[in-house]
Design an enzyme around this catalytic site. Structure first.
Site, PDB file in Angstrom:
ATOM      1  N   SER A 114      35.570  46.126  35.914  1.00 47.61           N
ATOM      2  CA  SER A 114      34.454  46.040  37.051  1.00 47.61           C
ATOM      3  C   SER A 114      33.664  47.226  36.982  1.00 47.61           C
ATOM      4  O   SER A 114      32.381  47.467  37.054  1.00 47.61           O
ATOM      5  CB  SER A 114      34.807  45.816  38.201  1.00 47.61           C
ATOM      6  OG  SER A 114      35.576  44.538  38.426  1.00 47.61           O
TER       7      SER A 114
ATOM      8  N   ARG B 283      26.443  47.300  41.351  1.00 55.99           N
ATOM      9  CA  ARG B 283      27.067  46.422  40.529  1.00 55.99           C
ATOM     10  C   ARG B 283      26.099  45.517  39.799  1.00 55.99           C
ATOM     11  O   ARG B 283      26.348  45.296  38.743  1.00 55.99           O
ATOM     12  CB  ARG B 283      27.728  45.267  41.721  1.00 55.99           C
ATOM     13  CG  ARG B 283      28.144  43.982  41.134  1.00 55.99           C
ATOM     14  CD  ARG B 283      28.558  43.001  42.042  1.00 55.99           C
ATOM     15  NE  ARG B 283      29.237  41.947  41.361  1.00 55.99           N
ATOM     16  CZ  ARG B 283      28.789  40.723  41.767  1.00 55.99           C
ATOM     17  NH1 ARG B 283      28.167  40.283  42.927  1.00 55.99           N
ATOM     18  NH2 ARG B 283      29.087  39.538  41.266  1.00 55.99           N
TER      19      ARG B 283
ATOM     20  N   HIS C 235      29.886  49.404  42.764  1.00 59.06           N
ATOM     21  CA  HIS C 235      29.904  48.446  43.785  1.00 59.06           C
ATOM     22  C   HIS C 235      29.342  48.945  44.934  1.00 59.06           C
ATOM     23  O   HIS C 235      29.904  48.475  46.229  1.00 59.06           O
ATOM     24  CB  HIS C 235      31.096  47.672  43.778  1.00 59.06           C
ATOM     25  CG  HIS C 235      31.301  46.761  42.259  1.00 59.06           C
ATOM     26  ND1 HIS C 235      31.448  47.426  41.168  1.00 59.06           N
ATOM     27  CD2 HIS C 235      31.207  45.497  42.182  1.00 59.06           C
ATOM     28  CE1 HIS C 235      31.766  46.907  40.278  1.00 59.06           C
ATOM     29  NE2 HIS C 235      31.681  45.334  40.762  1.00 59.06           N
TER      30      HIS C 235
ATOM     31  N   GLU D 145      44.077  54.227  45.747  1.00 60.63           N
ATOM     32  CA  GLU D 145      43.084  55.226  45.526  1.00 60.63           C
ATOM     33  C   GLU D 145      43.120  56.554  45.978  1.00 60.63           C
ATOM     34  O   GLU D 145      42.547  57.642  45.470  1.00 60.63           O
ATOM     35  CB  GLU D 145      41.845  54.572  46.359  1.00 60.63           C
ATOM     36  CG  GLU D 145      41.400  53.313  45.850  1.00 60.63           C
ATOM     37  CD  GLU D 145      42.275  52.045  46.314  1.00 60.63           C
ATOM     38  OE1 GLU D 145      43.204  52.301  47.128  1.00 60.63           O
ATOM     39  OE2 GLU D 145      41.997  51.074  45.645  1.00 60.63           O
TER      40      GLU D 145
ATOM     41  N   ASP E 145      31.307  39.213  47.721  1.00 58.79           N
ATOM     42  CA  ASP E 145      32.397  39.620  48.401  1.00 58.79           C
ATOM     43  C   ASP E 145      32.550  40.206  49.925  1.00 58.79           C
ATOM     44  O   ASP E 145      33.484  40.183  50.678  1.00 58.79           O
ATOM     45  CB  ASP E 145      33.004  41.152  47.774  1.00 58.79           C
ATOM     46  CG  ASP E 145      33.586  40.864  46.354  1.00 58.79           C
ATOM     47  OD1 ASP E 145      34.066  39.359  46.182  1.00 58.79           O
ATOM     48  OD2 ASP E 145      34.102  41.613  45.467  1.00 58.79           O
TER      49      ASP E 145
END
Lengths: 273, 311
Positions: B34, B164, B106, B55, B114
């Protein structure tokens, strides 16, 4: 070196400096600094390839104080080793001084990572070990963790990644003195079974008495012989070690000694400096 | 017009950069397909680290790698980079001013379906508030690629905000990006719109609409939110007397705030901020969400007329 009498002298000098600098700054963390004295003595005065005259030399071993609040023990070791003058120690935490309340890699020679927010130094140490490994470099990475510190989630993210990337050039010590700010680990948030946890995360785990040089060196030697796994040394220690009235007292986690406390501590540690 | 997502351009740039500079390493958190770091992974498997869904450690390990001379590019979604790992970025990257590039994809509401949990509209505000941090929001694929090469040359922490969705290409290859510089892309005298990211294209559309109505709108592309280009903002305020900002981010803390701060201290003129109005997003197609949350050329046109009336 491995001359235990010499190492003990250095350790004792570091203890005196720790108590003195925290007294002078009127704030700081004596308990968890005193518990780690032998570990740092063994690392800086025997184990690690470091050069205070050339603090950034490329192939140096790295030490990361992940429990950054124990900065006084690191500063005492660095001053003892000759990275900077001992005079600096007594300006600790004062406005404009070099030595910050928690380690600052930009301002202090010999400090490899800025730490203080728990868990982060350990994660950075893993990154350093990854760098050394990808270059097939000879230098190794050492880290010191607090026992309360392993309550941080980041510790387990980092522990998982160190095993995944087979960081056998990484040795972490867990300064297991059993106490944190609010009391005993087991009352605040039980970390046990800590040995099983790190084993389950893929680490080579060794249990030692963290004040016994023989055991510290045996652990370091064993870590060097371990292939494909990082090593976690669970070092049983005494918080406040060396100063009778500070030993095993959670209250001395983050309290500065008074003039009287200082005098009594120095007396126990072998007189005035 | 050719369309490409800025994350796609980022992925392409990384592969080229990896060939030029062997110190470049890439870290991801289980999103390499992604975030488009997968191309680098394929090309340079020994310099790619998947840190798993972790993360905080993604950023901490990047910090450690940078201390040994590596140039880490750490990627995940903007929500988890700037949000979840905020304090690691603050204490382990920015405080020691380490050479870590956080390339977050994103970002904004164009994540779309989402929904709100993944639609970061606070990341620029959070990253901008940290000393030593540089914050960059590229507008199209060309700019994104140039940004990646420039930040690799720069020694220090950088947050690059990527999207995105595929966006129209605005710039041609002759475009030159410089950290900290805005660029006037349309001349105008009646008001100035200062935009970043996907809103630059909307600003250009607004320029065309207003031109038909006889209103002359200056358009400034402001890719670097921090350090912000004070000179170009003050010049626009002096010459056009009214400012509109446009960003795919909360109107609190992002480009709109940065521009307003400059104007308030240097040359106050009427300002209108176009952006997400301090609200969470929702699931939907990117285009429908942009419409619903007022991130369109029409919204810019309305704002322009409003500020001109206040002059």
């Amino acid at each position: 070196m491995r001359d235990h009498n010499e190492l003990k002298k250095i350790a004792n000098s570091m203890r005196k400096n720790i108590v003195q600098m925290i007294h002078d700054s009127k704030s700081g963390h004596p308990g968890g600094s005193l518990s780690a004295v032998e570990i740092l003595t063994a690392l800086y005065f025997d184990e690690m390839n470091v050069d205070p005259q050339n603090p950034k030399k490329e192939d140096r071993d790295r030490f990361v104080l992940s429990k950054g609040h124990a900065a006084p023990v690191l500063y005492a070791a660095l001053a003892e080793k000759g990275y900077f003058s001992k005079e600096e120690l007594f300006k600790l935490r004062k406005t404009g001084a070099m030595l910050q309340g928690h380690p600052d890699m930009k301002g202090t020679p010999g400090v490899e990572m800025s730490t203080g927010s728990l868990g982060q130094g350990f994660s950075a140490a893993c990154g350093m070990a990854m760098a050394s490994k990808m270059d097939n470099a000879p230098w190794r990475v050492y880290a010191l963790l607090g026992d309360g510190e392993v309550q941080e989630g980041l510790i387990w993210e980092a522990a998982m990644s160190a095993a995944h990337y087979k960081l056998d050039n990484l040795v972490a010590f867990l300064d297991y003195n059993g106490l944190q700010i609010d009391g005993k680990n087991e009352d605040v948030m039980n970390i046990n079974p800590i040995v099983d946890k790190f084993k389950a995360f893929g680490w080579n785990v060794i249990e030692i008495d963290g004040h016994d040089f023989d055991q510290i060196f045996a652990a370091l030697d064993s870590a060097k012989e371990t292939v494909g796994q990082p090593t976690m040394v669970i070092a049983k220690t005494v918080k406040g070690k060396g100063v009778s009235f500070m030993e095993n007292e959670a209250g001395w986690h983050g309290t500065a000694p008074s003039d009287e406390d200082l005098a009594n501590a120095l007396k126990e540690l072998g007189g005035e400096m | 017009m050719k369309k490409i997502a800025t994350r796609e351009a980022y992925g392409n740039a990384l592969v080229k950069l990896g060939k030029e500079n062997e110190n470049v390493v890439v870290l991801d958190a289980d999103l390499s397909k992604s975030t488009k770091t997968a191309g680098f992974k394929k090309e340079f498997p020994n310099r790619f680290f998947n840190m798993g869904i972790a993360e905080q450690n993604l950023i901490g390990a990047a910090a450690g790698l940078s201390t040994a001379g590596k140039i880490p590019f750490a990627s995940t979604f903007a929500m988890f980079a700037a949000g979840r790992a905020f304090e690691i970025i603050r204490n382990s990257v920015c405080y020691p001013k380490l050479n870590v590039k956080i390339c977050a994809t994103h970002a904004g509401i164009t994540v779309g379906e989402d929904g709100a949990s993944h639609q970061s509209v606070e990341d620029v505000a959070a990253m901008r508030s940290i000393p030593n941090m540089t914050v960059i929001v590229p507008a199209d694929g060309v700019e994104a690629e140039k940004v990646i090469f420039k930040v690799a040359e720069y020694n220090g922490p950088v947050y690059v905000r990527l999207g995105r969705s595929a966006v129209p290409t605005i710039f041609d290859e002759s475009y030159e990006f410089e950290i900290g510089k805005g660029i006037e892309i349309k001349e105008g005298n009646d008001a100035t719109v200062i935009a970043c990211g996907i809103m630059v294209n909307e600003a250009i559309k607004a320029y065309e609409i207003l031109k038909e109505e006889g209103i002359s709108l200056r358009v400034i592309n402001m890719p670097t939110i921090k350090p912000i280009d004070t000179d170009i903002i003050v010049k626009a305020a002096k010459e056009t007397g009214a400012i509109i900002t446009a960003e795919e981010h909360n109107v609190i803390g992002g480009l709109g705030s940065a521009v307003s701060e400059v104007l308030a201290e240097n040359y106050p003129v009427p300002v209108k901020r176009v952006g997400v109005k301090d609200t969470f997003g929702e699931s939907g197609t990117p285009n429908e969400l942009l419409e619903k949350y007022g991130l369109t050329a029409d919204e810019i046109v309305k704002a322009v007329k409003e500020v001109i009336n206040k002059k």
